[in-house]
Design an enzyme around this catalytic site. Structure first.
Site, short mmCIF file in Angstrom:
data_model
loop_
_atom_site.label_atom_id
_atom_site.label_comp_id
_atom_site.label_asym_id
_atom_site.label_seq_id
_atom_site.Cartn_x
_atom_site.Cartn_y
_atom_site.Cartn_z
N SER A 151 -48.64 7.98 10.19
CA SER A 151 -49.51 9.01 10.75
C SER A 151 -49.11 9.47 12.14
O SER A 151 -49.51 10.56 12.56
CB SER A 151 -50.96 8.52 10.78
N LYS A 184 -58.17 14.71 4.22
CA LYS A 184 -57.01 15.35 4.84
C LYS A 184 -56.56 16.50 3.94
O LYS A 184 -57.12 17.59 4.02
CB LYS A 184 -55.92 14.32 5.11
N HIS A 227 -51.44 10.47 4.08
CA HIS A 227 -50.65 11.62 4.52
C HIS A 227 -49.55 12.01 3.53
O HIS A 227 -48.66 12.77 3.88
CB HIS A 227 -50.03 11.34 5.89
#
Length: 403
Positions: free
Chosen positions: A191, A250, A219
């Site tokens: 990250s 996200k 991610h």
């Protein structure tokens, strides 16, 4: 209680942090917790009355505000209201929750899935439920804080291997007792640095030493793989991860976290993990939004293609200008500034020219590694990216960071 009359370690820590925040504010270097007044199109936002290019978002595919996802959330409110009746185990489970977990399992090619109220909570509860005293956990040195906290909370023997260093990991596994439960855990995409774990090697080593493998895909879902399904698709090696963890906040524009795995593993977590048993269920609108988002990713592969093009433009452009972007291969693009002060000043100059970036400084990263942590998304236009890079370059040049 009057804190002014108390002198102990806690009050000193509070005072030290307050002093740091005050100093940052005095120098106009405090950029955190800025309220975003309006999200215009994913690539732009309104902050303090000014329209700014957004280069700090985790909405990698630009799905925030997607009509299909918005409509699914609205329908869920109309059907179920704004909350649930409580925890999932008792009266909180809706058919919608089961649908979401089935969608996740299909997307991640597993037998089953379980959802929690945040990604942070997911790591905390899953690791501490699976592992305990006498067990061993092996964690990449720069894994997310939620992974570290889950390892510590478990009470297991905690071993950290050097970042993406498979030889070091193997050495630690070799030295662990053969007859104990072992868990190897790593981010898929890191990250802060944007680089990718060596999945083929970590799979091989975990199998060799009879260790469970857990990968945090916060991610990588929507970012890696031609279809955006994540790190296994990226490496083309099929279903090889035992515990596939991810977030719903996200690329997926909702809130929550999940784990996808075999039925027995999910059944164990459903009846043994405290954050599932004692925490309220996801609100209907958020569950419906997440459910629809996974389907949109598969239906709109152009978004992944655009993200890849924009990522190459952003990384290549900044590198060509002379910035150090570390080893990133993804939409997370660090711009190394070395000192906290440089990171703050670069951020200030960029925001003054309507490029919304944010600094990451110690202790979130080690001293000497302070940076901008810029991100690019599928909805940025090439011209917008070019302008953002020019702003960063001009600021960096004024500061003597690049020539």
């Amino acid at each position: 209680m009057d804190m002014n009359n108390i002198d102990n370690a806690t009050t000193r820590r509070i005072a030290a942090l307050q002093a740091r925040v005050d100093t940052m504010k005095e120098h106009n270097y405090y950029f955190y917790n800025q309220p975003i007044e309006e999200i215009l199109d994913g690539a732009r936002v309104r902050v303090n009355g000014r329209i700014m290019g957004m280069y700090a978002s985790y909405s990698y595919l630009g799905l925030v505000g997607h009509p299909r996802i918005n409509e699914a959330a609205k329908k869920a409110v109309d059907q179920w209201g704004t909350g649930t009746n409580g925890v999932r185990t008792l009266a909180g489970t809706l058919t919608l929750h089961n649908e979401l977990e089935e969608t996740i399992a299909n997307f991640k090619h597993t037998e089953a899935a379980i959802t929690y109220t945040s990604g942070y909570v997911t790591n905390l509860t899953v690791i501490s439920t699976l592992m305990g005293r006498g067990d061993y956990v092996f964690s990449d040195k720069i894994n997310h804080a939620s992974i570290v906290d889950g390892c510590l909370m478990s009470g297991a023997e905690f071993r950290r291997f050097r970042h993406n260093d498979m030889e070091h990991l193997e050495g630690l596994l070799k030295n662990a007792p053969a007859d104990v439960a072992k868990l190897v855990i790593a981010d898929s995409v890191f990250s802060m640095d944007g680089d990718i774990i060596d999945l083929p090697k970590i799979v091989e080593i975990s199998k060799k030493y009879n260790a469970w493998l857990m990968i945090d895909e916060a991610h990588s879902v929507g970012v890696l793989g031609k279809k955006g399904t994540g790190i296994e698709e990226h490496f083309g090696i099929g279903d090889v991860i035992d515990i596939k963890m991810g977030t719903l906040s996200k690329t997926i524009p909702s809130v929550g976290g999940y784990v996808a795995a075999k039925k027995d593993m999910i059944n164990y977590l459903r009846h043994g993990s405290r954050a599932y048993i004692f925490s309220a269920a996801l609100p209907p609108a958020q569950a419906a939004a997440a459910n629809e988002a996974f389907k949109v990713i598969l239906d709109e592969p152009w978004r992944i293609e655009r993200l890849n093009e924009n990522t190459k433009q952003f990384i290549g452009g900044l590198k060509g200008m002379g910035f150090d972007t570390l080893l990133t291969e993804t939409a997370i693009v660090p711009v190394l500034c070395v000192t906290d002060e440089r990171a703050f000043e670069l951020t200030k100059q960029c925001q003054e020219r309507d490029v919304f970036v944010l600094p990451v400084v110690s202790p979130a990263v080690q001293e000497g590694m302070s940076r901008l942590r810029a991100t690019v998304t599928a909805v940025h236009e090439p011209g917008e990216i070019e302008r953002a890079m020019d702003v960063i370059y001009e600021a960096g040049k004024r500061m003597g960071m690049v020539k």
